[in-house]
Design a protein around this motif. Structure first.
Motif, PDB file in Angstrom:
ATOM      1  N   UNK A   1       0.816  -1.202   0.000  1.00  0.00           N
ATOM      2  CA  UNK A   1       0.000   0.000   0.000  1.00  0.00           C
ATOM      3  C   UNK A   1       0.855   1.261   0.000  1.00  0.00           C
ATOM      4  N   UNK A   2       0.336   2.296  -0.601  1.00  0.00           N
ATOM      5  CA  UNK A   2       1.042   3.572  -0.671  1.00  0.00           C
ATOM      6  C   UNK A   2       0.375   4.560   0.282  1.00  0.00           C
ATOM      7  N   UNK A   3       1.075   4.981   1.343  1.00  0.00           N
ATOM      8  CA  UNK A   3       0.437   5.920   2.279  1.00  0.00           C
ATOM      9  C   UNK A   3       0.481   7.365   1.766  1.00  0.00           C
ATOM     10  N   UNK A   4      -0.615   8.054   1.920  1.00  0.00           N
ATOM     11  CA  UNK A   4      -0.706   9.483   1.637  1.00  0.00           C
ATOM     12  C   UNK A   4      -1.347  10.136   2.847  1.00  0.00           C
ATOM     13  N   UNK A   5      -1.013  11.393   3.079  1.00  0.00           N
ATOM     14  CA  UNK A   5      -1.651  12.113   4.171  1.00  0.00           C
ATOM     15  C   UNK A   5      -2.981  12.680   3.704  1.00  0.00           C
ATOM     16  N   UNK A   6      -3.976  12.542   4.550  1.00  0.00           N
ATOM     17  CA  UNK A   6      -5.269  13.147   4.267  1.00  0.00           C
ATOM     18  C   UNK A   6      -5.113  14.651   4.400  1.00  0.00           C
ATOM     19  N   UNK A   7      -5.617  15.390   3.417  1.00  0.00           N
ATOM     20  CA  UNK A   7      -5.449  16.849   3.439  1.00  0.00           C
ATOM     21  C   UNK A   7      -6.789  17.571   3.561  1.00  0.00           C
ATOM     22  N   UNK A   8      -7.762  16.911   4.159  1.00  0.00           N
ATOM     23  CA  UNK A   8      -9.063  17.552   4.364  1.00  0.00           C
ATOM     24  C   UNK A   8      -9.593  17.193   5.747  1.00  0.00           C
ATOM     25  N   UNK A   9     -10.433  18.069   6.253  1.00  0.00           N
ATOM     26  CA  UNK A   9     -11.042  17.848   7.557  1.00  0.00           C
ATOM     27  C   UNK A   9     -12.398  17.178   7.391  1.00  0.00           C
ATOM     28  N   UNK A  10     -12.645  16.191   8.199  1.00  0.00           N
ATOM     29  CA  UNK A  10     -13.934  15.504   8.167  1.00  0.00           C
ATOM     30  C   UNK A  10     -15.058  16.445   8.598  1.00  0.00           C
ATOM     31  N   UNK A  11     -14.734  17.443   9.406  1.00  0.00           N
ATOM     32  CA  UNK A  11     -15.749  18.407   9.832  1.00  0.00           C
ATOM     33  C   UNK A  11     -16.197  19.291   8.671  1.00  0.00           C
ATOM     34  N   UNK A  12     -15.302  19.577   7.726  1.00  0.00           N
ATOM     35  CA  UNK A  12     -15.640  20.403   6.565  1.00  0.00           C
ATOM     36  C   UNK A  12     -16.150  19.552   5.401  1.00  0.00           C
ATOM     37  N   UNK A  85      -1.405  17.619   5.905  1.00  0.00           N
ATOM     38  CA  UNK A  85      -2.039  17.480   7.214  1.00  0.00           C
ATOM     39  C   UNK A  85      -2.372  18.846   7.811  1.00  0.00           C
ATOM     40  N   UNK A  86      -1.561  19.858   7.510  1.00  0.00           N
ATOM     41  CA  UNK A  86      -1.806  21.185   8.063  1.00  0.00           C
ATOM     42  C   UNK A  86      -2.971  21.874   7.364  1.00  0.00           C
ATOM     43  N   UNK A  87      -3.181  21.548   6.094  1.00  0.00           N
ATOM     44  CA  UNK A  87      -4.384  22.033   5.410  1.00  0.00           C
ATOM     45  C   UNK A  87      -5.614  21.475   6.124  1.00  0.00           C
ATOM     46  N   UNK A  88      -5.575  20.194   6.457  1.00  0.00           N
ATOM     47  CA  UNK A  88      -6.688  19.575   7.188  1.00  0.00           C
ATOM     48  C   UNK A  88      -6.865  20.250   8.548  1.00  0.00           C
ATOM     49  N   UNK A  89      -5.765  20.550   9.224  1.00  0.00           N
ATOM     50  CA  UNK A  89      -5.843  21.227  10.518  1.00  0.00           C
ATOM     51  C   UNK A  89      -6.491  22.606  10.377  1.00  0.00           C
TER      52      UNK A  89
END
Length: 182
Positions: A1-12, A85-89
């Protein structure tokens, strides 16, 4: 598997997961073309043809999260796609701050009241402003609405002397120290 960081917030974005992917493509010293399998496959998907394509993913908890309460000081350093990750934050903080103001009785469209202290600083670095400044307008909008207090950018190849995020951290050392102390 290829890991990527999620760049969005589940709240948005409660029904979607966004990722930030750098397309890997380069030529070796022996003149062989090398390409990242996953990044190039994703980049070459036609959104019209594959509009209904379901890509299986596995979400793994990272343990990274914004500090609580939402007004805590934060210093974020995101070089290139490391900004994901900071975009998601920032999206998360934006939603939480707006919810907090709504709870206080502010009406939609009223200026959001966000204290400028403590600080929420974001240091972003990439090679060239013209082609690598990912999410520029989104980050600038968060600065404008005070979701973040500082947006400090470093473009390493836009001038004769290379400027990196660590150079900007040193330049802003007093403000960073204030944020850490807070």
């Amino acid at each position: 598997p290829r890991p990527f960081s999620i760049s969005s917030s589940q709240k948005l974005h409660p029904n979607a997961i966004q990722i930030t992917v750098s397309i890997l493509k380069y030529t070796t010293p022996t003149k062989r073309q090398k390409m990242g399998v996953c990044s190039n496959w994703l980049a070459n998907l036609d959104p019209i043809t594959f509009a209904d394509l379901k890509i299986p993913i596995f979400v793994k908890s990272s343990g990274a999260h914004l500090p609580h309460p939402v007004h805590s000081s934060v210093v974020m350093v995101g070089p290139g796609t490391g900004c994901a990750i900071f975009r998601a934050f920032m999206q998360e903080r934006h939603v939480l701050l707006h919810q907090e103001n709504k709870d206080k009785g502010l009406q939609e469209g009223e200026k959001v009241q966000i204290p400028l202290d403590p600080k929420c600083m974001f240091f972003f670095g990439c090679r060239k402003e013209s082609c690598d400044f990912l999410y520029r307008s989104e980050f600038e909008s968060y600065l404008h609405d005070k979701t973040i207090t500082d947006l400090v950018v470093a473009f390493s190849r836009d001038q004769a002397r290379k400027v990196y995020v660590q150079n900007k951290l040193i330049e802003c050392g007093e403000r960073v120290w204030e944020a850490i102390q807070n």
